[in-house]
Scaffold this active site. Structure first.
Site, PDB file in Angstrom:
ATOM      1  N   HIS A 285     -23.873  -0.235 -55.056  1.00 29.15           N
ATOM      2  CA  HIS A 285     -23.873  -0.753 -56.427  1.00 29.15           C
ATOM      3  C   HIS A 285     -24.190  -2.247 -56.384  1.00 29.15           C
ATOM      4  CE1 HIS A 285     -22.536  -1.959 -60.404  1.00 29.15           C
ATOM      5  NE2 HIS A 285     -22.643  -0.685 -60.750  1.00 29.15           N
TER       6      HIS A 285
ATOM      7  N   GLU B  50     -23.058  -4.702 -57.922  1.00 33.34           N
ATOM      8  CA  GLU B  50     -21.904  -5.626 -57.905  1.00 33.34           C
ATOM      9  C   GLU B  50     -21.366  -5.776 -56.485  1.00 33.34           C
ATOM     10  OE1 GLU B  50     -19.674  -3.762 -61.056  1.00 33.34           O
ATOM     11  OE2 GLU B  50     -21.121  -4.509 -62.510  1.00 33.34           O
TER      12      GLU B  50
ATOM     13  N   GLU C 135     -30.824   1.151 -61.281  1.00 27.21           N
ATOM     14  CA  GLU C 135     -30.011   0.285 -62.131  1.00 27.21           C
ATOM     15  C   GLU C 135     -30.566  -1.138 -62.087  1.00 27.21           C
ATOM     16  OE1 GLU C 135     -25.891   1.926 -62.891  1.00 27.21           O
ATOM     17  OE2 GLU C 135     -25.734   0.737 -61.071  1.00 27.21           O
TER      18      GLU C 135
ATOM     19  N   GLY D 127     -24.118  -4.174 -67.709  1.00 26.89           N
ATOM     20  CA  GLY D 127     -23.044  -4.883 -68.398  1.00 26.89           C
ATOM     21  C   GLY D 127     -23.526  -5.985 -69.325  1.00 26.89           C
TER      22      GLY D 127
ATOM     23  N   ASN E 234     -18.715   5.115 -64.164  1.00 25.41           N
ATOM     24  CA  ASN E 234     -18.201   4.149 -63.184  1.00 25.41           C
ATOM     25  C   ASN E 234     -17.214   3.231 -63.919  1.00 25.41           C
ATOM     26  OD1 ASN E 234     -17.783   2.155 -61.270  1.00 25.41           O
ATOM     27  ND2 ASN E 234     -19.819   1.247 -61.477  1.00 25.41           N
TER      28      ASN E 234
HETATM   29  C1  PEP Z   1     -22.839   0.341 -63.802  1.00 22.60           C
HETATM   30  O1  PEP Z   1     -21.783  -0.201 -63.549  1.00 22.60           O
HETATM   31  O2  PEP Z   1     -23.373   1.033 -62.923  1.00 22.60           O
HETATM   32  C2  PEP Z   1     -23.437   0.161 -65.123  1.00 22.60           C
HETATM   33  C3  PEP Z   1     -24.601   0.714 -65.349  1.00 22.60           C
HETATM   34  O3  PEP Z   1     -22.726  -0.576 -66.029  1.00 22.60           O
HETATM   35  P1  PEP Z   1     -23.016  -0.696 -67.616  1.00 22.60           P
HETATM   36  O4  PEP Z   1     -23.249   0.700 -68.126  1.00 22.60           O
HETATM   37  O5  PEP Z   1     -21.792  -1.327 -68.178  1.00 22.60           O
HETATM   38  O6  PEP Z   1     -24.247  -1.539 -67.773  1.00 22.60           O
END
Ligand code: PEP
Length: 253
Positions: free
Chosen positions: A100, A102, A172, A178, A10
């Site tokens: 997601h 975000e 997640e 992040g 992603n």
């Molecule tokens: C994501 O954006 O789904 C994600 C897992 O980001 P990161 O790997 O940067 O934590």
């Protein structure tokens, strides 16, 4: 039962025409020069605006599939700025990320909207990757299970367990995205198992076939320990997917 394994990159809001070209050229070289096997499916999700360029470049790299980071819940019409699932198929996408964290956070996407997107994707033959996960505060309040099951339920109540036929779930934890913090393989496995067991209450075969990815600061140095867990079938990777060499290193079995 062997399940499909995947790694999905992603890119979020990163990239330029030049970077897209350089990225796929580097990824192609890495794949061609290596005798390592890759996970069953390697998927890259650039920003919408670069999908057409990426699709063209991927004609030379059929091992890598294309995905989008979001999709409209509507099929077509007066929805300024939105992108329909049929348009993503038209441009060569096979996958799309929905829900997601975000987008849940910054765009206030509701469970209902996320379900609309999930089913809009399915209706066109795109594979939706449904993101679920708890925040730091929810984990501290010991609400991880109720949060992720609630997010799952929002889909299940619409069309039952068959909704997850040919779909993917990505667990997640929001606190791991992040941040450099990763759920331990055991912590992630516990949630993956919970998700699978919940779906198995409705359909054992479907639950066994469903790929459940882990996402949250995955990199080449921690991927293998995560992938070794019985219910972790790959990863949704943000930051570490921006470097072709690092993304390739994660994709190796
Ligand atoms: C994501 O954006 O789904 C994600 C897992 O980001 P990161 O790997 O940067 O934590």
């Amino acid at each position: 039962m062997t399940r499909k394994t995947l790694v999905v990159g992603n890119w979020k809001m990163h990239g330029s025409k030049e970077q897209v070209a350089a990225y796929f050229s580097e990824l192609q070289k890495a794949i061609q020069n290596s005798s390592d096997k890759l996970l069953n499916e390697v998927v890259v999700c650039p920003p919408f605006i670069y999908l057409a360029q990426a699709a063209k470049l991927l004609e030379q790299l059929p091992q890598v599939k294309l995905g989008a980071q979001d999709v409209s819940g509507f099929t077509q019409g007066a929805y300024t700025g939105q992108i329909a699932a049929s348009m993503l198929v038209d441009i060569g996408c096979q996958y799309v990320i929905v829900g997601h964290s975000e987008r849940r956070q910054y765009c206030q996407e509701s469970e209902e909207e996320i379900a609309d997107k999930f089913f809009a994707a399915k209706a066109t033959g795109l594979t939706p990757i449904l993101c679920v996960g708890e925040t730091q505060a929810q984990r501290e309040e010991k609400r991880t299970e109720s949060v992720v099951l609630g997010q799952l339920q929002a889909i299940l109540t619409r069309q039952g367990v068959q909704s997850f036929q040919d779909a993917i779930i990505a667990y997640e934890p929001v606190w791991a995205i992040g941040t450099g913090l990763t759920a331990s393989p055991q912590e992630a496995q516990a949630v993956h198992l919970l998700l699978r067991q919940t779906l198995a209450e409705y359909d054992v075969g479907l639950a066994q076939r469903l790929p459940i990815l882990y996402g949250g600061s995955v990199k080449s140095s921690n991927a293998q320990q995560l992938f070794a867990m019985p219910d972790i079938d790959g990863a949704l990777v943000g930051g570490a997917s921006l470097q072709a060499s690092e993304f390739f290193a994660i994709s190796k079995v």
